[in-house]
Design a protein around this motif. Structure first.
Motif, PDB file in Angstrom:
ATOM      1  N   THR A   1       9.626   1.046  -5.018  1.00 52.98           N
ATOM      2  CA  THR A   1       8.791   2.145  -4.508  1.00 52.98           C
ATOM      3  C   THR A   1       9.214   3.466  -5.144  1.00 52.98           C
TER       4      THR A   1
ATOM      5  N   ALA B   1       6.235   4.153  -7.812  1.00 52.17           N
ATOM      6  CA  ALA B   1       5.332   5.140  -7.194  1.00 52.17           C
ATOM      7  C   ALA B   1       5.874   6.559  -7.316  1.00 52.17           C
ATOM      8  N   GLY B   2       7.203   6.686  -7.555  1.00 54.61           N
ATOM      9  CA  GLY B   2       7.810   8.009  -7.691  1.00 54.61           C
ATOM     10  C   GLY B   2       7.994   8.381  -9.147  1.00 54.61           C
TER      11      GLY B   2
ATOM     12  N   LYS C   1       4.683   9.706 -11.268  1.00 57.80           N
ATOM     13  CA  LYS C   1       4.573  11.181 -11.305  1.00 57.80           C
ATOM     14  C   LYS C   1       4.866  11.735 -12.694  1.00 57.80           C
TER      15      LYS C   1
ATOM     16  N   THR D   1      -4.460  11.952 -11.024  1.00 56.35           N
ATOM     17  CA  THR D   1      -3.886  11.881  -9.680  1.00 56.35           C
ATOM     18  C   THR D   1      -3.256  10.509  -9.513  1.00 56.35           C
ATOM     19  N   GLY D   2      -1.987  10.505  -9.156  1.00 53.46           N
ATOM     20  CA  GLY D   2      -1.274   9.235  -9.019  1.00 53.46           C
ATOM     21  C   GLY D   2      -1.326   8.717  -7.600  1.00 53.46           C
ATOM     22  N   ILE D   3      -1.602   7.435  -7.453  1.00 58.17           N
ATOM     23  CA  ILE D   3      -1.636   6.838  -6.116  1.00 58.17           C
ATOM     24  C   ILE D   3      -0.963   5.468  -6.121  1.00 58.17           C
ATOM     25  N   CYS D   4      -0.597   4.999  -4.925  1.00 56.37           N
ATOM     26  CA  CYS D   4      -0.278   3.591  -4.731  1.00 56.37           C
ATOM     27  C   CYS D   4      -1.314   3.060  -3.743  1.00 56.37           C
TER      28      CYS D   4
ATOM     29  N   ALA E   1      -1.247   2.384  -0.661  1.00 59.52           N
ATOM     30  CA  ALA E   1      -1.295   2.950   0.693  1.00 59.52           C
ATOM     31  C   ALA E   1      -2.136   4.228   0.719  1.00 59.52           C
ATOM     32  N   ASP E   2      -2.160   4.963  -0.389  1.00 60.93           N
ATOM     33  CA  ASP E   2      -2.865   6.245  -0.444  1.00 60.93           C
ATOM     34  C   ASP E   2      -4.374   6.048  -0.311  1.00 60.93           C
ATOM     35  N   GLY E   3      -4.949   6.704   0.688  1.00 60.45           N
ATOM     36  CA  GLY E   3      -6.382   6.548   0.940  1.00 60.45           C
ATOM     37  C   GLY E   3      -6.749   5.110   1.279  1.00 60.45           C
ATOM     38  N   ASN E   4      -5.739   4.325   1.686  1.00 55.86           N
ATOM     39  CA  ASN E   4      -5.953   2.905   2.017  1.00 55.86           C
ATOM     40  C   ASN E   4      -6.587   2.161   0.837  1.00 55.86           C
TER      41      ASN E   4
ATOM     42  N   HIS F   1      -0.023  -1.936   0.429  1.00 59.85           N
ATOM     43  CA  HIS F   1       0.477  -1.892   1.817  1.00 59.85           C
ATOM     44  C   HIS F   1      -0.286  -2.897   2.670  1.00 59.85           C
TER      45      HIS F   1
ATOM     46  N   LEU G   1       5.034  -1.226   2.950  1.00 62.14           N
ATOM     47  CA  LEU G   1       4.678  -1.247   1.535  1.00 62.14           C
ATOM     48  C   LEU G   1       5.005  -2.625   0.978  1.00 62.14           C
TER      49      LEU G   1
END
Lengths: 264, 264
Positions: free
Chosen positions: A75, A79-80, A84, A98-101, A103-106, A148, A154
């Motif tokens: 993670t 994701a970090g 980024k 824009t970086g996401i995994c 969980a972001d915005g489901n 997630h 996660l």
């Protein structure tokens, strides 16, 4: 069909581990016109960090297990650190990333992998992808291979599988091209000859190529991922060297291997 | 004024370090009605990881320096581990959260801190915040205290400063309330008496309270951040215990310290 074009591009660990190759790739990715999504793998950074923290890789029946500490590390790294840094570099190239995994915005719901005898730990198999509203925004999504379960956990998920699931889920709204970038020039007819790239493979011929041992080892699950995407509505799937991305997207069939459905 | 209400809420490191307190806070945060943004600090996790990796904290003139290795660690811990775990937990509570750092969507541009004698390394002071389009989406933003310089570099940035800058930048579009949640019940008239919470402070009285040593030490830069936000259009700023968040947002003035501009 009147659908907008969307490129779903996956970049493998070998490129991420090579700062110069990654920089060149990100510069090319920034120049891809139109809608695009990048999915990145992890490379060796997570393994290096685990070693520095004296965490032994956990294996059951020869297969790697994601325990709680390993999940924490992937993670942090995927994701970090990796996600980024890719986003910051793309911003410098004028690409509004824009970086996401998951969980972001489901964005990607998954469940813990079920297996009759092995507990893989925090490994997730993707159930649903909800990216449509995020893709509609004027930003380029950069996706880390973490999902997630909807219950606060996660999960570590294979980046090739995510690329295929993302491409598939968006194929009802977009005309999706899926590109796997790695450190070889495509699928080689002769493993020892980098010039022997097979330029076009129809889905119906994939199993034959596996039987003939042209497609072997780790390429087999990768190619099955591709076949699945083609079956589920993705227009075409391309396997190419990261440095050939722009040539491939421009339709130059000298580069990479293009997989298409049987009718093409 | 017809502006929509927006809560900008900052959660401090002491709460993040306490799993039960964090879980309770995230449950309450999920229940906050309307538009809201969460900014989180880092807690002790980054320091713990540095120690495990045998990295000595670098100090110059008694001030901590963010060298390249430290930047890597805070990026992993803040934008990776903490941010994504908060997002996954909020999703489990039905809050559609999306975690970002300042590089994502070019949300927060910063520059390396300039100082006549000390090189702070990769520490960023915020120049511009561009969050309006992301806030307009139907998602709740969770912001990690990492910014970028637009040239491909990530920068470590104070979370209180980010909270104040985010609140300020959005106050032209929204009626913004800024809330700092921490492990005390508010600003105490008597440091040794948890019951002595000062319920209301006008901006014009802040300097007097510093002179009288009611506001001391680490609270001074925090309160200056608050005063700055009030000067720049934020309606009110509240300092409260994390467990009192919902009471405070419901307007219960028994809890926390409310700072307002001079006219209120």
């Amino acid at each position: 069909l009147g659908k907008k074009k969307l490129w779903v591009i996956k970049i493998g660990g070998n490129i991420i581990d090579d700062p110069e190759a990654l920089e060149n790739f990100l510069q090319d990715f920034s120049a891809v016109p139109g809608k695009k999504i990048l999915i990145h793998g992890g490379g060796k950074l997570a393994t290096d960090l685990s070693r520095k923290l004296n965490l032994e890789p956990k294996l059951v029946d020869g297969r790697r297990i994601t325990d709680a500490e390993t999940l924490k590390i992937v993670t942090m790294v995927y994701a970090g650190y990796i996600n980024k840094n890719i986003v910051a570099k793309l911003q410098a190239h004028g690409c509004n990333a824009t970086g996401i995994c998951g969980a972001d915005g489901n964005a990607m719901l998954a469940h813990k992998r079920q297996h009759p005898t092995i507990d893989f730990g925090f490994v997730g198999d993707v159930d649903t992808v909800n990216l449509t509203s995020q893709v509609d925004q004027n930003q380029t999504l950069i996706i880390a291979p973490i999902t997630h379960d909807g219950n606060g956990n996660l999960l570590n998920t294979n980046a090739d599988t995510i690329a295929s699931a993302v491409a598939t889920s968006l194929s009802s709204t977009y005309e999706v091209g899926l590109v796997f970038c790695f450190e070889k020039r495509g699928l080689l007819a002769d493993m020892d000859n980098e010039e022997s790239v097979i330029s076009h493979i129809k889905k119906q011929d994939i199993e034959l190529l596996i039987q003939k041992q042209v497609i072997t080892g780790g390429m087999i699950p990768k190619v099955h991922n591709m076949a699945h995407a083609l079956e589920q509505g993705v227009e075409k799937v391309i396997l190419c060297h990261a440095k050939d991305l722009l040539s491939v997207l421009n339709g130059n069939t000298i580069f990479g291997t293009t997989f298409t459905g049987n009718e093409n």
